[in-house]
Scaffold this active site. Structure first.
Site, short mmCIF file in Angstrom:
data_model
loop_
_atom_site.label_atom_id
_atom_site.label_comp_id
_atom_site.label_asym_id
_atom_site.label_seq_id
_atom_site.Cartn_x
_atom_site.Cartn_y
_atom_site.Cartn_z
N SER A 158 0.87 -1.18 0.00
CA SER A 158 0.00 0.00 0.00
C SER A 158 0.90 1.23 0.00
O SER A 158 2.01 1.19 0.55
CB SER A 158 -0.90 0.02 1.24
OG SER A 158 -1.53 1.29 1.39
N TYR A 171 -2.11 0.03 10.52
CA TYR A 171 -2.20 -0.42 9.13
C TYR A 171 -0.92 -0.10 8.37
O TYR A 171 -0.34 -0.97 7.70
CB TYR A 171 -3.40 0.22 8.44
CG TYR A 171 -3.50 -0.13 6.97
CD1 TYR A 171 -3.86 -1.41 6.58
CD2 TYR A 171 -3.23 0.82 5.99
CE1 TYR A 171 -3.94 -1.75 5.22
CE2 TYR A 171 -3.31 0.49 4.64
CZ TYR A 171 -3.67 -0.79 4.27
OH TYR A 171 -3.75 -1.11 2.94
#
Length: 269
Positions: A158, A171
């Site tokens: 990501s 995250y």
């Protein structure tokens, strides 16, 4: 001396019309929806047989519907990648059906967006166990079964792992683990297993999860999307899937250790 009208010979290989991944087998974790489902469709369109993974029995109809829509052989496997046993279960079922694995896509992941003060140990365990440990264990489990000929490991990272956005402490940290895994494995695994190891880092992508967040959330996101050079929008899952498909191609054999950012230029490292 007269010139010849015969064309010059060339050593450049002309791509064949046949599916480029015909006969290959791919495991895609977390692949009954979102980016994972798009990757399954992309790889199948290139001739690859696909193992579709879903984490709980309630998602079986969704996984089966996806499997039935593909043009190549596909099986569905219920396995919770956040558990200790789930990764091995997924690999065992794949090998039982196909006898080998050529491609592993570590896609299964979850995210949470909260201020640091509101992130809990429950959040920590759920994100670390799936995003980090799940990627680690699934890759370990698949190694003995890699075909050792043009095999591929692709980790879905990501832009959060490097862009370090607010509200994504856990995250972003777990995706930082995936980023580091990719770098380490790209050096360690190819000599032993004949594979390449790369990552794809999506920016914001219009998955079912984002769509379910509602209009207020999308309004909050719009100023971020407006900064995307290619266009003020989220990515479509098939745009991310194409990047994965590219890295899985036989002709991508010299690409190793790459973190391919697919964000429309929202993040440029």
């Amino acid at each position: 001396m007269t010139s010849s009208s015969k064309p010059l010979s060339t050593s450049i290989a002309i791509p064949q019309a046949l599916p480029t991944l015909a006969g290959k087998v791919a495991i895609i974790s977390g692949s009954c929806s979102g980016i994972g489902a798009a990757i399954a469709i992309e790889l199948s369109s290139r001739g690859c047989n696909v193992v579709i993974n879903y984490p709980s029995p309630s998602l079986q109809p969704q996984a089966v519907a996806l499997s039935n829509s593909l043009i190549t052989r596909a099986i569905t496997v219920c396995a919770d990648i956040s558990s200790i046993e789930g990764p091995q279960t997924l690999v065992n079922e794949a090998v039982k059906e196909f006898g080998k694995v050529d491609i592993l896509v570590n896609n299964a992941a979850i995210a949470i967006n909260l201020p640091l003060e509101e992130q809990t140990m429950e959040h920590w365990d759920s994100l670390v166990n799936l995003n980090g440990r799940g990627t680690f264990l699934l890759t370990q489990a698949v190694l003995p079964h890699l075909s050792r000929k043009e095999s591929r490991i692709v980790n879905i990272d990501s832009i959060s792992s490097r862009a370090a956005p607010a509200l994504q402490t856990i995250y972003a940290g777990t995706k930082g683990m995936v980023d580091s895994f990719t770098r380490c494995w790209a050096k360690e695994l190819p000599p032993k297993y004949g594979c390449t190891v790369n990552a794809v880092s999506p920016g914001p992508t219009m998955t079912e999860g984002f769509a379910a967040a509602g209009e207020p959330f999308m309004k909050m996101m719009q100023p971020v999307l407006d900064q995307t050079p290619v266009g003020p929008r989220m990515a479509k899952p098939d745009e991310i899937a194409f990047a994965v498909g590219f890295l899985c191609e036989p002709r991508a054999s010299w690409i190793n250790g790459l973190n391919l950012t697919a964000s429309g230029g929202l993040f440029i490292d």
